[in-house]
Design an enzyme around this catalytic site. Structure first.
Site, PDB file in Angstrom:
ATOM      1  N   ASP A 116      10.337   5.687  -9.957  1.00  0.00           N
ATOM      2  CA  ASP A 116       9.877   6.434 -11.303  1.00  0.00           C
ATOM      3  C   ASP A 116      10.621   7.698 -11.410  1.00  0.00           C
ATOM      4  OD1 ASP A 116       8.055   4.411 -12.014  1.00  0.00           O
ATOM      5  OD2 ASP A 116       6.618   5.559 -11.112  1.00  0.00           O
TER       6      ASP A 116
ATOM      7  N   LYS B 252      -0.834  -4.194  -3.318  1.00  0.00           N
ATOM      8  CA  LYS B 252      -2.347  -3.678  -2.725  1.00  0.00           C
ATOM      9  C   LYS B 252      -2.380  -2.459  -3.302  1.00  0.00           C
ATOM     10  CE  LYS B 252      -5.246  -1.684   0.013  1.00  0.00           C
ATOM     11  NZ  LYS B 252      -5.424  -0.138   0.451  1.00  0.00           N
TER      12      LYS B 252
ATOM     13  N   SER C  49       0.910  -1.068   0.041  1.00  0.00           N
ATOM     14  CA  SER C  49       0.088  -0.083  -0.024  1.00  0.00           C
ATOM     15  C   SER C  49       0.811   1.153   0.015  1.00  0.00           C
ATOM     16  CB  SER C  49      -1.028  -0.058   1.093  1.00  0.00           C
ATOM     17  OG  SER C  49      -2.103   0.901   0.889  1.00  0.00           O
TER      18      SER C  49
END
Length: 726
Positions: free
Chosen positions: A508, A523, A497
């Site tokens: 990224d 998740k 999460s």
């Protein structure tokens, strides 16, 4: 303001999930997010209000109506409540009631199965007949079995008999009759007793070796002790089962319904919501003592450092609490009460007095007065350490969860604490920082966005898509960078999460290197927590609990979802669970993976040698004997997890235990591993430790474990090689 949750599913049967919660950053229109009393049946509400104890069928009917109405309206992708839905609820609920198939008979299941395709209709009409049938039958079967096991362990087992115990509960049928149920319990208890015999025989051998005067126990004596240990364990097991009340079992039924929508839509009973809030904020109002049940008694097992009981120095671990009094009120005898109920009356608002009548370890009876206060649970919070290796200094920050306190905006949270720790490490002139997210199941969305911003100047951190399919980009708007040096993020299969949001953003932006399991938990959904009492605006009529509903999905800034796929590590290290099915993709009824457009962002490309560092690390891991051994052990664990059969003939059982023990010796080198690095508490913490020996012991253990953690060693090595781009 709404509360949005990110959390990791835990597959426990009769215990509620430990979940983490985060706060919403969006403004919703009240008409879209606050159902009014007119949405629901006036009859059910009226019956609930006029019910004196606010428990039982009227409350249950109201809960079914509130929960199903709310989910249908606000869930991200609400399921169709039909016969297929009904079958799923039926399967999950029956499995939750009797996961090991040691209570219900085949005839019970045949009777229950008449409802398999009807639960959707029962939900619509608020008909509790299926629940009442299963609840009463379960209570009766538990009563029967509690009599069986006590008779079974009164006499020695036939240890020469060729028995086989099958622990693959999904594959075995329900027992046809009482004889088969008794035989299952006989085998289960025999297995437990055999394990106890072997352990006690090993202890006896060690005792004889170390004490020449020790008279070895006979097999008969060891066997009797082993059965007594088995009985004691079973007594505790049935004591806990019998403490479960009707409302606890109804919560199982409600959650069999909610989790047909998705695994993370969940109902919290009132006491479980309290635990959830404590877990999320890391603090409570009370005395600061951990308790456990010992038979009919409540025992103090630990005092929480800094709490009022710890400061008072009167209450001690091992004390038995006999009575509890509020201020000057008469004390209440708590003997035989449920632990939850005892905790409830000992906890209370800051500044109030509670008086405990306790039996000390030496037998004395004392009355101890404690003024309740805010108790901080230290294990919840960020902690950091200074790492010294080869003449250089690095920082390691452990973040157990992305915590926040919704009731106090100025209270500590993961982001503010993380900022403090980074600044403390910078004062020590560290050359790189490791953030350890292993086992971090998630938490506050607000804090993860703030923390992500510490490592970039400004820009998007995560994307959110709501049930109305509207997309929103959550960004760091602060142009300052708190830490621009080498950064490594450590993850594993249980990082979920909010942990995945942070790891994905760092990846990224090419801001750091992610090292850990092949992928994180996977998740990628967001939940909204709703207090059901506030929905009805009726806080004075008993407690209804809370509902957590999946209302959104989150996505990486590059566009892909972390749902099911998680975050793929830049550097994959073998772990003991590498070959087991762990993660969102391996649980029932998960939401699907999808992708949206990327947010506008520019990778910072912090390093000019990332590819080389990753290649070097992969080579080290591949050629490292300890990592090879870890991978080999992981394969062994996988193989053992697929072996469900236990031979209960004593000679065969001992032979198998000996084989397992011999094999395990090979992997002892993993636990004994140690590398050359020193770990030290930062100066501020060293001052605290002078006054708090408990904290000092905890930090010593942590540092000892870090010095034996081969994953941390590799993370440090990666830090040393990363070269900042000019």
């Amino acid at each position: 303001m709404h509360r949005i949750v990110l959390f990791m599913k835990r597959n426990y049967k009769l215990t509620l999930l430990i979940i983490v919660i985060s706060i919403g950053l969006w403004s919703f229109k009240s008409s879209e997010n606050h159902p009014t009393i007119t949405n629901f049946s006036f009859e059910n509400i009226w019956n609930y209000i006029t019910n004196q104890n606010n428990e039982g069928p009227e409350k249950d009917k109201l809960l079914i109506e509130l929960i199903t109405s709310f989910i249908a309206r606000y869930h991200y992708d609400p399921a169709t409540v039909d016969d297929e839905f009904s079958k799923g609820v039926y399967k999950d609920y029956i499995n939750a009631l009797d996961p090991t198939k040691v209570f219900f008979l085949e005839s019970d299941i045949k009777e229950f199965s008449r409802y398999e395709n009807k639960i959707d209709d029962l939900i619509l009409t608020k008909d509790l007949s299926f629940f009442e049938l299963t609840y009463k039958r379960r209570q009766a079967r538990i009563k029967d079995v509690s009599e069986y096991y006590q008779k079974i362990v009164t006499e020695p087992f036939d240890y020469k008999k060729e028995d086989v115990f099958n622990s693959n509960y999904d594959s075995i049928p329900y027992a046809k009759n009482a004889y088969e149920i008794k035989d299952r319990w006989r085998k289960q208890l025999k297995l437990s007793t055999l394990s106890n015999i072997i352990e006690k025989e090993k202890l006896e051998k060690e005792e004889v070796k170390t004490d020449s005067t020790h008279v070895a126990l006979t097999f008969e004596q060891i066997e009797k002790e082993a059965r007594e240990t088995t009985k004691k364990s079973m007594d505790t097991f049935f004591e806990r089962i019998n403490e479960l009340e009707r409302k606890d079992i109804f919560s199982l039924f409600l959650n069999a319904i909610t989790q047909r929508y998705d695994p993370h839509t969940y109902y919290f009973a009132p006491e479980d919501k309290d635990r959830f809030d404590i877990s999320m904020s890391g603090k409570l109002e009370g005395i600061g003592a951990r308790l456990q049940k010992e038979g009919n008694y409540t025992e103090v097992t630990e005092l929480i450092s800094g709490g009022p009981a710890w400061r008072g120095q009167q209450l001690e671990a091992g004390d038995i609490i006999l009575k509890v009094a509020q201020g000057t009120d008469e004390p209440v005898d708590i003997m035989g009460q449920r632990l939850d109920d005892v905790v409830k009356i000992i906890k209370g608002p800051k500044g109030t007095e509670v008086r405990l009548t306790v039996k000390k370890v030496d037998g004395r009876i004392e009355v101890i007065s404690i003024i309740r206060d805010i108790v901080e649970i230290e294990e919840t919070y960020v902690k950091s350490t200074l790492v010294k290796k080869d003449g250089k200094k690095y920082g390691l920050i452990n973040l157990p969860k992305f915590y926040i306190d919704f009731t106090e905006e100025q209270s500590r949270n993961a982001a503010t604490d993380m900022k403090i720790e980074i600044e403390r490490l910078k004062k020590q002139h560290v050359e790189g920082i490791i953030i350890d997210l292993r086992g971090n199941g998630g938490g506050s969305l607000k804090t993860v966005v703030d923390i992500g911003g510490f490592f970039i100047d400004q820009g998007p951190i995560v994307q959110i898509k709501s049930s109305q399919k509207k997309k929103e980009v959550l960004s760091d708007t602060d142009p300052s960078i708190l830490w621009d040096g080498p950064l490594v993020i450590m993850v594993n299969e249980f990082s979920a999460s909010a942990s995945e949001i942070l790891a994905a953003a760092v990846q990224d932006y090419k801001r750091g290197v992610v090292i850990g399991s092949k992928q994180t938990y996977g998740k990628g959904t967001v939940q909204n927590i709703v207090d059901l009492n506030q929905v009805l605006r009726m806080n004075s009529h008993g407690e209804l609990g809370a509902l957590k509903t999946t209302t959104q999905k989150f996505y990486r800034i590059s566009g892909g979802s972390t749902q099911l796929e998680g975050v793929k590590s830049d550097i994959v290290v073998p772990g003991k669970y590498s070959y087991l099915e762990i993660g969102e993709k391996d649980i029932s009824n998960p939401m699907p993976w999808d992708k949206i457009d990327a947010a506008p962002y520019q990778p910072v490309n912090s390093y000019n040698n990332t590819a080389e560092v990753i290649k070097n690390s992969n080579e080290r891991i591949k050629n490292n004997p300890t990592f090879q051994l870890i991978d080999e052990e992981a394969l062994r664990i996988k193989k053992r997890s697929e072996n469900y059969l236990f031979n209960l003939q004593i000679d065969s059982f001992k032979a198998e235990d000996l084989r397992t023990e011999e094999i395990a010796k090979k992997y002892k080198a993993i636990a004994d591993y140690k590398y050359d690095a020193q770990f030290e508490s930062l100066p501020y913490e060293q001052e605290l430790i002078k006054k708090d020996t408990v904290l000092g012991s905890k930090r010593d253990r942590w540092h000892e474990n870090l010095a034996k953690d081969i994953y941390v060693e590799e993370a440090i090595q990666v830090l040393t090689e990363l070269k900042k781009a000019s």
